[in-house]
Design a protein around this motif. Structure first.
Motif, PDB file in Angstrom:
ATOM      1  N   ALA A   1      24.194  54.939  -1.838  1.00 14.69           N
ATOM      2  CA  ALA A   1      23.474  55.401  -0.646  1.00 14.69           C
ATOM      3  C   ALA A   1      22.423  54.408  -0.167  1.00 14.69           C
ATOM      4  N   ILE A   2      22.347  53.219  -0.768  1.00 18.84           N
ATOM      5  CA  ILE A   2      21.307  52.256  -0.400  1.00 18.84           C
ATOM      6  C   ILE A   2      21.437  51.830   1.073  1.00 18.84           C
ATOM      7  N   LYS A   3      20.310  51.919   1.795  1.00 13.23           N
ATOM      8  CA  LYS A   3      20.266  51.489   3.190  1.00 13.23           C
ATOM      9  C   LYS A   3      19.457  50.201   3.362  1.00 13.23           C
ATOM     10  N   HIS A   4      18.421  50.034   2.537  1.00  9.30           N
ATOM     11  CA  HIS A   4      17.530  48.889   2.668  1.00  9.30           C
ATOM     12  C   HIS A   4      17.460  48.154   1.331  1.00  9.30           C
ATOM     13  N   LEU A   5      17.764  46.848   1.366  1.00  7.55           N
ATOM     14  CA  LEU A   5      17.867  46.050   0.147  1.00  7.55           C
ATOM     15  C   LEU A   5      17.111  44.746   0.324  1.00  7.55           C
ATOM     16  N   SER A   6      16.312  44.369  -0.691  1.00  5.66           N
ATOM     17  CA  SER A   6      15.500  43.155  -0.603  1.00  5.66           C
ATOM     18  C   SER A   6      15.483  42.440  -1.945  1.00  5.66           C
ATOM     19  N   PHE A   7      15.762  41.108  -1.910  1.00  9.58           N
ATOM     20  CA  PHE A   7      15.680  40.260  -3.093  1.00  9.58           C
ATOM     21  C   PHE A   7      14.784  39.070  -2.764  1.00  9.58           C
ATOM     22  N   SER A   8      13.859  38.749  -3.668  1.00 13.94           N
ATOM     23  CA  SER A   8      13.017  37.570  -3.501  1.00 13.94           C
ATOM     24  C   SER A   8      12.800  36.896  -4.848  1.00 13.94           C
ATOM     25  N   ASP A   9      12.787  35.543  -4.819  1.00 12.84           N
ATOM     26  CA  ASP A   9      12.594  34.732  -6.032  1.00 12.84           C
ATOM     27  C   ASP A   9      13.593  35.103  -7.121  1.00 12.84           C
ATOM     28  N   VAL A  10      14.839  35.262  -6.732  1.00 10.69           N
ATOM     29  CA  VAL A  10      15.878  35.680  -7.672  1.00 10.69           C
ATOM     30  C   VAL A  10      16.839  34.527  -7.921  1.00 10.69           C
ATOM     31  N   CYS A  11      17.136  34.277  -9.185  1.00 11.49           N
ATOM     32  CA  CYS A  11      18.152  33.297  -9.549  1.00 11.49           C
ATOM     33  C   CYS A  11      19.519  33.958  -9.436  1.00 11.49           C
ATOM     34  N   MET A  12      20.330  33.482  -8.505  1.00 14.00           N
ATOM     35  CA  MET A  12      21.583  34.152  -8.175  1.00 14.00           C
ATOM     36  C   MET A  12      22.801  33.455  -8.768  1.00 14.00           C
ATOM     37  N   THR A  13      22.684  32.911  -9.954  1.00 22.20           N
ATOM     38  CA  THR A  13      23.864  32.342 -10.596  1.00 22.20           C
ATOM     39  C   THR A  13      24.835  33.473 -10.930  1.00 22.20           C
ATOM     40  N   GLY A  14      26.103  33.171 -10.845  1.00 23.86           N
ATOM     41  CA  GLY A  14      27.101  34.217 -11.038  1.00 23.86           C
ATOM     42  C   GLY A  14      27.493  34.837  -9.711  1.00 23.86           C
ATOM     43  N   ARG A  15      28.353  35.830  -9.768  1.00 24.68           N
ATOM     44  CA  ARG A  15      28.889  36.453  -8.564  1.00 24.68           C
ATOM     45  C   ARG A  15      28.409  37.891  -8.379  1.00 24.68           C
ATOM     46  N   TRP A  16      27.377  38.305  -9.114  1.00 28.42           N
ATOM     47  CA  TRP A  16      26.974  39.696  -9.030  1.00 28.42           C
ATOM     48  C   TRP A  16      26.493  40.064  -7.630  1.00 28.42           C
ATOM     49  N   PHE A  17      25.836  39.110  -6.933  1.00 31.70           N
ATOM     50  CA  PHE A  17      25.338  39.405  -5.589  1.00 31.70           C
ATOM     51  C   PHE A  17      26.486  39.553  -4.601  1.00 31.70           C
TER      52      PHE A  17
ATOM     53  N   ASN B   1      28.313  50.722   1.264  1.00 25.78           N
ATOM     54  CA  ASN B   1      28.838  51.169   2.552  1.00 25.78           C
ATOM     55  C   ASN B   1      27.768  51.749   3.481  1.00 25.78           C
ATOM     56  N   SER B   2      26.579  52.027   2.934  1.00 28.43           N
ATOM     57  CA  SER B   2      25.497  52.573   3.756  1.00 28.43           C
ATOM     58  C   SER B   2      24.432  51.533   4.080  1.00 28.43           C
ATOM     59  N   LEU B   3      24.641  50.288   3.658  1.00 26.04           N
ATOM     60  CA  LEU B   3      23.628  49.247   3.822  1.00 26.04           C
ATOM     61  C   LEU B   3      23.384  48.944   5.300  1.00 26.04           C
ATOM     62  N   GLU B   4      22.095  48.973   5.689  1.00 25.45           N
ATOM     63  CA  GLU B   4      21.707  48.689   7.068  1.00 25.45           C
ATOM     64  C   GLU B   4      20.864  47.425   7.186  1.00 25.45           C
ATOM     65  N   SER B   5      19.996  47.150   6.213  1.00 28.59           N
ATOM     66  CA  SER B   5      19.135  45.971   6.282  1.00 28.59           C
ATOM     67  C   SER B   5      19.133  45.249   4.947  1.00 28.59           C
ATOM     68  N   LEU B   6      19.144  43.909   5.018  1.00 28.64           N
ATOM     69  CA  LEU B   6      19.163  43.063   3.828  1.00 28.64           C
ATOM     70  C   LEU B   6      18.182  41.918   4.025  1.00 28.64           C
ATOM     71  N   LYS B   7      17.321  41.694   3.009  1.00 28.25           N
ATOM     72  CA  LYS B   7      16.373  40.582   3.045  1.00 28.25           C
ATOM     73  C   LYS B   7      16.587  39.697   1.826  1.00 28.25           C
ATOM     74  N   ILE B   8      16.745  38.397   2.058  1.00 29.44           N
ATOM     75  CA  ILE B   8      16.911  37.411   0.994  1.00 29.44           C
ATOM     76  C   ILE B   8      15.801  36.380   1.165  1.00 29.44           C
ATOM     77  N   ASP B   9      14.868  36.336   0.214  1.00 26.64           N
ATOM     78  CA  ASP B   9      13.679  35.495   0.355  1.00 26.64           C
ATOM     79  C   ASP B   9      13.557  34.550  -0.844  1.00 26.64           C
ATOM     80  N   SER B  10      13.676  33.231  -0.579  1.00 30.76           N
ATOM     81  CA  SER B  10      13.444  32.197  -1.590  1.00 30.76           C
ATOM     82  C   SER B  10      14.301  32.395  -2.839  1.00 30.76           C
ATOM     83  N   CYS B  11      15.537  32.774  -2.642  1.00 30.02           N
ATOM     84  CA  CYS B  11      16.455  32.914  -3.766  1.00 30.02           C
ATOM     85  C   CYS B  11      17.104  31.558  -4.062  1.00 30.02           C
ATOM     86  N   TYR B  12      17.500  31.341  -5.296  1.00 30.70           N
ATOM     87  CA  TYR B  12      17.956  30.022  -5.723  1.00 30.70           C
ATOM     88  C   TYR B  12      19.040  30.178  -6.785  1.00 30.70           C
TER      89      TYR B  12
END
Length: 312
Positions: free
Chosen positions: A156-172, A180-191
């Motif tokens: 049911a997630i509508k708003h999602l935010s990640f910051s300063d996250v190490c995104m190695t792998g394919r989990w993201f 299916n309910s996602l409306e807003s996504l923020k990606i800040d300084s991810c690496y």
């Protein structure tokens, strides 16, 4: 402190905010406060919560909001808290030490903020909350290994935010299409990865910020979002972006992060035109920059930009 804590117990307070300055010996919250049935809001900062064979039972049936800042606790403490808060709607866990594989299990939770501690890196954060609508996660910029965030049961997630996250792998990349309910996504300084694919059939707002100067930062993003209406980008023009969003109405482009040179040559303006060409069809584009000289030249660039789009 223990004598002071008798007051909220006697008065059956509904909101309790306890902020204690860190000392050599951390203050441990009295077990009776965790059974104060009248509480609807509880904020704890700078103390310790412990469990063991004689750990107190948590019974907070009316608690709606729980905020834990700089609290020392382990995974079992967090589990006990959530089990004793059947009506909890909002949970903040900011910079808490001692958590290794925290699990957030709740049927009532609607909003969750989790900020990772700088000294203790968690291995996996598992969230099972079918009514969760908002999730914000802040990692640690010095971290080299990937932090695995498991949100696959939070449909049911509508708003999602990640910051300063190490995104190695394919989990993201595996997570985003499932929401299916996602409306807003923020990606800040991810690496951690050079390329990020954002694919979602329902996403309406996307905010991407890559102004942090790191070699491990993402340098390319592929956006495939047919329902996207608003896109905000902050970073340099060397960043490669591919946009497939037929309904895009607004695009805010902030290039202040890399404008540290005094001269803006033709190569820079050519890069700007190429970057903006990905937003062909967007009704409103706003460009933010940190130089008056650039602003004066944008009018002449707009004519070239329009001609390029016309010939294309």
């Amino acid at each position: 402190m223990d004598r002071w804590m008798r007051f909220p117990l006697k008065k059956n307070v509904r909101e309790l905010v306890l902020h204690i300055k860190r000392a050599r010996a951390l203050y441990c919250l009295p077990s009776a406060l965790l059974s104060l049935r009248s509480l609807t809001l509880l904020k704890l900062n700078g103390l310790e919560l412990t469990t063991g064979s004689g750990s107190p039972i948590v019974n907070l049936p009316c608690l709606k909001e729980l905020c834990l800042f700089n609290v020392v606790m382990n995974d079992q403490v967090l589990n006990n808290l959530l089990l004793g808060c059947p009506c909890l709607e909002k949970l903040h866990v900011h910079y808490c030490c001692g958590l290794l594989n925290p699990q957030v299990l709740s049927l009532s939770l609607e909003s969750l903020e989790y900020y990772e501690c700088n000294r203790y890196f968690i291995q996996t954060l598992t969230v099972e909350a079918r009514n969760l609508q908002s999730f914000e996660y802040k990692g640690v910029s010095v971290r080299k290994d990937s932090c695995n965030v498991n949100l696959f049961h939070c449909v049911a997630i509508k708003h999602l935010s990640f910051s300063d996250v190490c995104m190695t792998g394919r989990w993201f990349e595996d997570l985003i299409p499932r929401l299916n309910s996602l409306e807003s996504l923020k990606i800040d300084s991810c690496y951690g990865v050079k390329h990020i694919n954002v694919r979602n059939q329902h996403l309406k707002e996307l905010d991407f910020d890559c102004r942090l100067n790191r070699t491990e930062l993402t340098t390319e993003i592929i956006i495939e979002t047919p329902c996207l209406e608003s896109l905000t980008y902050s970073g340099c023009l060397t960043f490669r972006i591919s946009v497939s969003a037929s309904n895009l109405l607004y695009a805010d482009i902030n290039v202040c992060g890399q404008l540290d040179k005094t001269a803006y040559d033709m190569e820079w303006y050519t890069s700007l035109i190429k970057f903006l060409s990905e937003f062909n069809g967007t009704k409103n584009i706003r460009i933010f920059c940190g130089s008056e000289k650039v602003c004066l030249h944008l009018q002449s660039i707009s004519f070239i930009f329009i001609c390029c789009l016309w010939f294309n």
